[in-house]
Design a protein around this motif. Structure first.
Motif, short mmCIF file in Angstrom:
data_model
loop_
_atom_site.label_atom_id
_atom_site.label_comp_id
_atom_site.label_asym_id
_atom_site.label_seq_id
_atom_site.Cartn_x
_atom_site.Cartn_y
_atom_site.Cartn_z
N TRP A 183 21.20 2.09 -15.86
CA TRP A 183 21.00 0.83 -15.16
C TRP A 183 20.14 -0.12 -15.98
N GLN A 184 20.43 -1.41 -15.84
CA GLN A 184 19.56 -2.44 -16.39
C GLN A 184 19.41 -3.55 -15.37
N PHE A 185 18.18 -3.99 -15.19
CA PHE A 185 17.88 -5.11 -14.29
C PHE A 185 17.05 -6.13 -15.06
N ARG A 186 17.37 -7.40 -14.88
CA ARG A 186 16.63 -8.47 -15.54
C ARG A 186 16.40 -9.61 -14.58
N TRP A 187 15.16 -10.11 -14.55
CA TRP A 187 14.87 -11.33 -13.82
C TRP A 187 14.43 -12.40 -14.81
N HIS A 188 14.59 -13.64 -14.42
CA HIS A 188 14.16 -14.74 -15.27
C HIS A 188 13.90 -15.96 -14.41
N LEU A 189 13.04 -16.82 -14.87
CA LEU A 189 12.75 -18.09 -14.21
C LEU A 189 12.20 -19.05 -15.24
N GLY A 190 12.28 -20.33 -14.92
CA GLY A 190 11.79 -21.31 -15.89
C GLY A 190 11.89 -22.73 -15.37
N THR A 191 11.41 -23.63 -16.17
CA THR A 191 11.46 -25.05 -15.86
C THR A 191 11.89 -25.81 -17.10
N LEU A 192 12.53 -26.96 -16.92
CA LEU A 192 12.92 -27.79 -18.05
C LEU A 192 12.78 -29.26 -17.67
N PRO A 220 14.06 -41.87 -13.60
CA PRO A 220 13.02 -41.41 -14.52
C PRO A 220 13.45 -40.10 -15.18
N GLY A 221 12.61 -39.57 -16.03
CA GLY A 221 12.87 -38.24 -16.54
C GLY A 221 12.83 -37.23 -15.40
N GLY A 222 13.57 -36.14 -15.54
CA GLY A 222 13.67 -35.17 -14.45
C GLY A 222 13.06 -33.82 -14.81
N LEU A 223 12.33 -33.23 -13.86
CA LEU A 223 11.75 -31.90 -14.02
C LEU A 223 12.55 -30.94 -13.15
N ASN A 224 13.36 -30.09 -13.77
CA ASN A 224 14.20 -29.12 -13.06
C ASN A 224 13.61 -27.72 -13.22
N TYR A 225 14.06 -26.81 -12.38
CA TYR A 225 13.67 -25.41 -12.57
C TYR A 225 14.81 -24.50 -12.17
N PHE A 226 14.73 -23.24 -12.58
CA PHE A 226 15.79 -22.28 -12.30
C PHE A 226 15.19 -20.89 -12.16
N TYR A 227 15.92 -20.01 -11.47
CA TYR A 227 15.55 -18.60 -11.40
C TYR A 227 16.81 -17.80 -11.09
N GLY A 228 16.80 -16.54 -11.53
CA GLY A 228 17.99 -15.72 -11.33
C GLY A 228 17.75 -14.27 -11.70
N VAL A 229 18.76 -13.45 -11.44
CA VAL A 229 18.70 -12.02 -11.72
C VAL A 229 20.03 -11.54 -12.30
#
Length: 276
Positions: A183-192, A220-229
């Motif tokens: 098994w492999q599990f990965r989480w990630h999150l971030g902002t751009l 204006p400029g945009g601050l987005n974010y994301f998260y996932g598995v």
């Protein structure tokens, strides 16, 4: 063409951060895999259909310094035990939604459910509105990765090298992988952060798209974010079962644009992968 670009969109969203690791190959060798299953990317654009695909190809190559992960290309400038600095390039994801869903028939009047024609039927001529077209862009710059026991941190600063909008974007992301038997599990999150050259190129309107009238809003400029598995189970060296899911949250200010119906979108895939 649309199906091919859908594949590239999903891979561009997930290269280097979502897909479960394929069986390791020696340095200097290509890795090719094909996943089959159910994939979907919802669109934030008004009155547009979500994007769906059933096959997901993946191609990667890792040399001593040069590497490729689908549309993600890089060259390692410096490498130490727990950090490295890369020169990287990748596709900007905003343009995909226009490229993939009938841009030649897409206008702001369509987004609002209005008639974009010029003949009103009552003898009064209405303005002729131009169809909206936005191009894909390719971003390149520096990416710094710091490896710790708790998390992998990546900071990137990219600029448009394709001459489409001349914008810049900055990424900060965190991810962690866990392995247990097969098994492999990965989480990630971030902002751009995407500057206003990017947000206005893709989501603002031009005078020729408004019957030669100026746009009534600015972005204006945009601050987005994301998260996932991501989750995968390796059946044998060639076959694996995998699934991933991600949410991308857009800056609320982008909703000033009539081209957008939502401030977020999702991407997901579940299926089996065969590694050649």
């Amino acid at each position: 063409m649309k199906l091919f670009l859908t594949f590239i969109l999903v891979m561009a969203l997930h290269s280097g951060k979502l897909l479960a690791d394929t069986p390791q190959t020696a340095a200097g060798e290509w890795s090719i895999s094909l996943s089959a299953g159910a994939g979907k990317v919802t669109t934030p654009l008004s009155n547009r259909d979500d994007l769906q695909g059933y096959l997901l190809p993946a191609v990667s190559y890792y040399g001593e310094r040069f590497f490729i992960e689908n549309s993600f290309i890089g060259y390692t400038l410096f490498e130490k035990q727990n950090w490295y600095l890369d020169l990287t390039g990748s596709l900007n994801d905003d343009g995909f939604f226009f490229e993939l869903d009938g841009i030649n028939q897409f206008g702001w009047w369509d987004a609002l459910g209005m008639d974009g024609g010029f003949n009103s039927g009552d003898g009064i001529e209405k303005p002729v509105y131009k169809d909206i077209k936005r191009n894909l862009s390719y971003m390149a710059g520096l990416s710094f990765t710091w490896l710790t026991d708790l998390v992998e941190v990546r900071l990137s600063s990219l600029a448009d090298i394709s001459g489409v909008h001349h914008g810049k974007e900055h990424h900060l992301s965190f991810r962690k992988s866990y392995h247990w038997q097969k098994w492999q599990f990965r989480w990630h999150l971030g902002t751009l952060y995407k500057n206003k050259k990017i947000t206005n190129y893709y989501y603002n309107l031009r005078p020729d798209e408004l019957g030669n009238n100026p746009s009534w809003f600015g972005l204006p400029g945009g601050l987005n974010y994301f998260y996932g598995v991501t989750l995968s189970y390796q059946l044998n060296p060639q076959w694996a079962v995998q699934a991933f899911w991600q949410k991308n949250q857009l800056d609320q200010d982008l909703l000033r644009s009539p081209l957008l119906r939502s401030d977020h979108y999702y991407s997901r895939f579940i299926g089996v992968r065969y590694s050649f």
